[in-house]
Design an enzyme around this catalytic site. Structure first.
Site, PDB file in Angstrom:
ATOM      1  N   GLY A  71       0.845  -1.191   0.000  1.00  0.00           N
ATOM      2  CA  GLY A  71       0.000   0.000   0.000  1.00  0.00           C
ATOM      3  C   GLY A  71       0.873   1.229   0.000  1.00  0.00           C
ATOM      4  N   CYS A  98       5.250  -6.183   1.719  1.00  0.00           N
ATOM      5  CA  CYS A  98       5.652  -4.780   1.756  1.00  0.00           C
ATOM      6  C   CYS A  98       4.930  -4.033   2.891  1.00  0.00           C
ATOM      7  CB  CYS A  98       5.420  -4.150   0.388  1.00  0.00           C
ATOM      8  SG  CYS A  98       6.387  -2.661   0.170  1.00  0.00           S
ATOM      9  N   TYR A  99       3.988  -3.151   2.596  1.00  0.00           N
ATOM     10  CA  TYR A  99       3.274  -2.457   3.677  1.00  0.00           C
ATOM     11  C   TYR A  99       2.652  -3.467   4.645  1.00  0.00           C
ATOM     12  CZ  TYR A  99      -0.146   0.407   6.133  1.00  0.00           C
ATOM     13  OH  TYR A  99      -0.873   1.024   7.115  1.00  0.00           O
ATOM     14  N   HIS A 185       7.978  -7.607  -3.724  1.00  0.00           N
ATOM     15  CA  HIS A 185       6.680  -7.960  -4.316  1.00  0.00           C
ATOM     16  C   HIS A 185       6.800  -9.262  -5.112  1.00  0.00           C
ATOM     17  CE1 HIS A 185       4.307  -4.357  -3.382  1.00  0.00           C
ATOM     18  NE2 HIS A 185       5.492  -3.745  -3.370  1.00  0.00           N
ATOM     19  N   GLU A 187       4.591 -10.975  -6.406  1.00  0.00           N
ATOM     20  CA  GLU A 187       3.553 -11.138  -7.426  1.00  0.00           C
ATOM     21  C   GLU A 187       3.921 -10.548  -8.782  1.00  0.00           C
ATOM     22  OE1 GLU A 187       3.486  -9.258  -4.764  1.00  0.00           O
ATOM     23  OE2 GLU A 187       2.557  -7.310  -5.112  1.00  0.00           O
ATOM     24  N   SER A 239     -22.919 -10.404 -27.580  1.00  0.00           N
ATOM     25  CA  SER A 239     -22.204  -9.448 -28.420  1.00  0.00           C
ATOM     26  C   SER A 239     -21.262 -10.174 -29.378  1.00  0.00           C
ATOM     27  CB  SER A 239     -21.389  -8.499 -27.532  1.00  0.00           C
ATOM     28  OG  SER A 239     -20.301  -9.205 -26.974  1.00  0.00           O
ATOM     29  N   GLY A 240     -20.996 -11.452 -29.073  1.00  0.00           N
ATOM     30  CA  GLY A 240     -20.084 -12.196 -29.945  1.00  0.00           C
ATOM     31  C   GLY A 240     -18.693 -12.319 -29.362  1.00  0.00           C
ATOM     32  N   ASP A 243     -16.811 -13.150 -23.405  1.00  0.00           N
ATOM     33  CA  ASP A 243     -17.562 -13.055 -22.147  1.00  0.00           C
ATOM     34  C   ASP A 243     -19.026 -13.457 -22.339  1.00  0.00           C
ATOM     35  OD1 ASP A 243     -15.195 -12.005 -21.346  1.00  0.00           O
ATOM     36  OD2 ASP A 243     -15.925  -9.972 -21.015  1.00  0.00           O
ATOM     37  N   SER A 245     -20.410 -15.002 -24.787  1.00  0.00           N
ATOM     38  CA  SER A 245     -20.585 -16.349 -25.332  1.00  0.00           C
ATOM     39  C   SER A 245     -20.452 -17.392 -24.221  1.00  0.00           C
ATOM     40  CB  SER A 245     -19.541 -16.631 -26.416  1.00  0.00           C
ATOM     41  OG  SER A 245     -19.649 -15.670 -27.437  1.00  0.00           O
ATOM     42  N   LYS A 391     -10.134 -12.098 -16.800  1.00  0.00           N
ATOM     43  CA  LYS A 391     -10.316 -12.331 -18.234  1.00  0.00           C
ATOM     44  C   LYS A 391      -9.648 -13.630 -18.706  1.00  0.00           C
ATOM     45  CE  LYS A 391     -11.767 -10.698 -22.225  1.00  0.00           C
ATOM     46  NZ  LYS A 391     -13.073 -10.091 -22.477  1.00  0.00           N
TER      47      LYS A 391
END
Ligand code: XMP
Length: 535
Positions: A71, A98-99, A185, A187, A239-240, A243, A245, A391
């Site tokens: 943070g 970290c923080y 970090h 990640e 929408s095609g 997501d 679909s 995603k």
């Protein structure tokens, strides 16, 4: 994969399925979401919660482990965010990053001070204790630092696991209490041994099992949809993209014909896409799609409009009108299915919630349709089965249920479609030209195996004409701009250095095969200062 769609499970059992969870308490780090993704990559479910989450609330969730994020604050700031002190007593393993580590040190009775030298960037990690958290992390591995404060005096019972040149306590542990801290970090992608460290925390320290799999997600979300929707009807605007679909597939598995998929054809999609989408759903998934041909309506709504903002506004407005009319015609519906993803949920945690019921309500259709609000009397309850997914996880689910790669890996495509890739006035003649040019771009990019290497690659039509010569004749026709970009997230982008040979083939084909075009140019502007789209 077995899909058990028969009996809905009671809600308590659903909680059981999610038992293996690592909770991240967010102290405002830009990387909190990334930590969650890294944990999920180890096949363990993870969620980001506010640092204000109390020990009592955490107990109810029964997490296998807790991570305190980094943070921007210093623990000594008068308004520094602090976690509930009771969490140290829960007996659940905790990793402070970290923080998060500094907070752990401070609250456990150690001392944090501002370092002589702030440390940003890569640092070589010297490992003092290669067991436990640092098993299989190589001595001298690169870790990414970003801190001004340092832990000066460790709290009682803590030991140093690793140090760097500037930071004597870069990784620490209280083995008995299972409290761990890292000043770097793990990640971020620059931290070479970061993922190994995260795996150690998840599997060795928190004793998790790999339960977060695509198959488990599909099975669980089908049951959740059934439990939520019951015998009510659900409307979904296809929408095609991947997501909507994937969403359609999950809902159809769960509730069959109680789902109505509606596809509004605005007339601004790429060549063959509307037909292919409807066919795919019908033939491969056996899901009927209500195809709404609104091409003429949309085109007349922007007739003569040249201002880009006004164009977008009118298309958005038209979408709402058509959506409203069609949902009344096909309805009534109780639920609207939305392809909300986890980052949207984190970002809009408190918005769009009915204060009485606590339910999320549909005040707007997902932003990719670029529409404003729905009328007040047409508000649906929401069903959002993808709201826990990132995603890349949606893509995995999409792939696992048989969505073709052309949908799973589809480049981003703007809601207003080709209408904002024709500068100025949009006419059916210009749409036809752009569609044909765009198809050639896609064909050649695919032929060269470049599609997945690019963020986007498309054609833009300029509403001007220039002189050319074809055969013995002088021509006076439109130019096509090729816009190929590489990007990580669409926020910044660079023009793609594709081979000249590819540009040559595309240019020759467009000028020869698309009547009305006599010139092709390549856009060499990065973003910023340019945008990816031209309008
Ligand atoms: P720009 O042009 O702002 O685009 O650099 C960044 C990314 O967003 C996409 N984009 C849109 N997506 N509706 C969308 O769903 C829109 O109206 C829209 N406009 C731009 C664009 O394709 C790029 O990926």
């Amino acid at each position: 994969m077995t899909l058990q769609t028969s009996e809905p499970l009671p809600i308590e059992s659903l909680a059981q399925l999610n038992r293996q969870i690592i909770v991240i308490l967010d102290f405002g780090s830009q990387y909190s979401e990334l930590i969650a993704r890294r944990i999920r990559e180890t096949q363990v479910y993870s969620e980001v919660l506010s640092y204000r989450t109390t020990a009592e609330q955490l107990l109810k969730l029964n997490p296998k482990g807790i991570i305190l994020s980094g943070g921007p604050s210093s623990v000594y700031d008068p308004v520094a965010p602090h976690c509930d002190r009771q969490i140290w007593e829960l007996g659940i393993p905790i990793l402070g990053v970290c923080y998060g580590m500094q907070l752990m040190v401070q609250q456990q009775g150690g001392e944090v001070t501002r370092s002589q030298r702030a440390e940003y960037g890569k640092a070589s990690l010297s490992i003092d204790d290669p067991t436990d958290l640092l098993t299989n992390v190589e001595d001298g591995t690169t870790m990414w630092m970003s801190h001004g404060d340092s832990c000066n005096v460790l709290p009682p019972g803590f030991e140093i696991l690793a140090h760097t040149d500037n930071t004597p306590s870069a990784a620490i542990a209280h083995h008995e209490k299972k409290l761990y801290g890292v000043q770097f970090h793990p990640e971020v992608v620059h931290s070479v041994g970061g993922q190994a460290l995260i795996r150690n925390f998840v599997y060795h320290i928190c004793d998790c099992e790999p339960t977060w799999t695509t198959a488990a997600f599909v099975e669980q979300s089908i049951r959740e949809i059934q439990a939520k929707v019951g015998d009510k009807r659900v409307l979904l605007a296809l929408s095609g993209g991947v997501d909507s679909s994937t969403l359609a597939f999950l809902l159809h598995k769960a509730i069959g014909d109680q789902l109505t998929c509606m596809f509004i054809d605005q007339g601004f999609m790429r060549k063959h896409e509307p037909e292919r989408l409807v066919k795919l759903f019908k033939e491969q998934f056996h899901i009927g799609v209500e195809y709404v041909n609104a091409r003429d309506r949309f085109l007349s709504s922007i007739a003569d409009i040249t201002d880009p903002e006004e164009k977008r506004r009118r298309i958005g407005h038209e979408f709402i009108s058509v959506f409203e009319e069609e949902s009344r015609r096909l309805g009534p519906f109780d639920y609207l299915a939305q392809g909300t993803l986890y980052p949207d949920v984190i970002e809009s945690a408190d918005t769009n919630v009915d204060p009485k019921t606590g339910e999320r309500v549909a005040v707007k259709i997902k932003s990719h349709h670029n529409v404003g609000g729905l009328p007040k009397d047409l508000r649906f309850k929401l069903v959002e089965p993808l709201r826990k997914l990132f995603k890349d996880e949606v893509r995995k689910v999409g792939r696992s249920i048989g969505l073709p790669e052309e949908i799973v890996n589809r480049h981003p495509f703007p809601g207003p479609g080709l209408a904002i890739r024709i500068l100025g006035e949009v006419t059916s003649e210009r749409l036809e030209i752009l569609r044909d040019a765009d198809l050639i771009v896609r064909q050649e990019i695919n032929r060269q195996g470049m599609y997945s290497l690019l963020w986007q690659a498309f054609a833009v039509l300029l509403p001007i004409r220039s002189v050319g010569v074809m055969g013995d004749k002088r021509t006076y026709a439109y130019p096509i701009v090729l816009r190929f970009v590489s990007s990580e997230d669409g926020m910044t982008a660079d023009w793609a250095r594709v081979p000249y040979e590819l540009l040559e083939i595309i240019s020759t084909r467009i000028v020869n095969e698309v009547p009305g075009v006599n010139r092709v140019v390549y856009d060499v502007t990065s973003k910023p200062p340019g945008t990816i789209e031209w309008e």
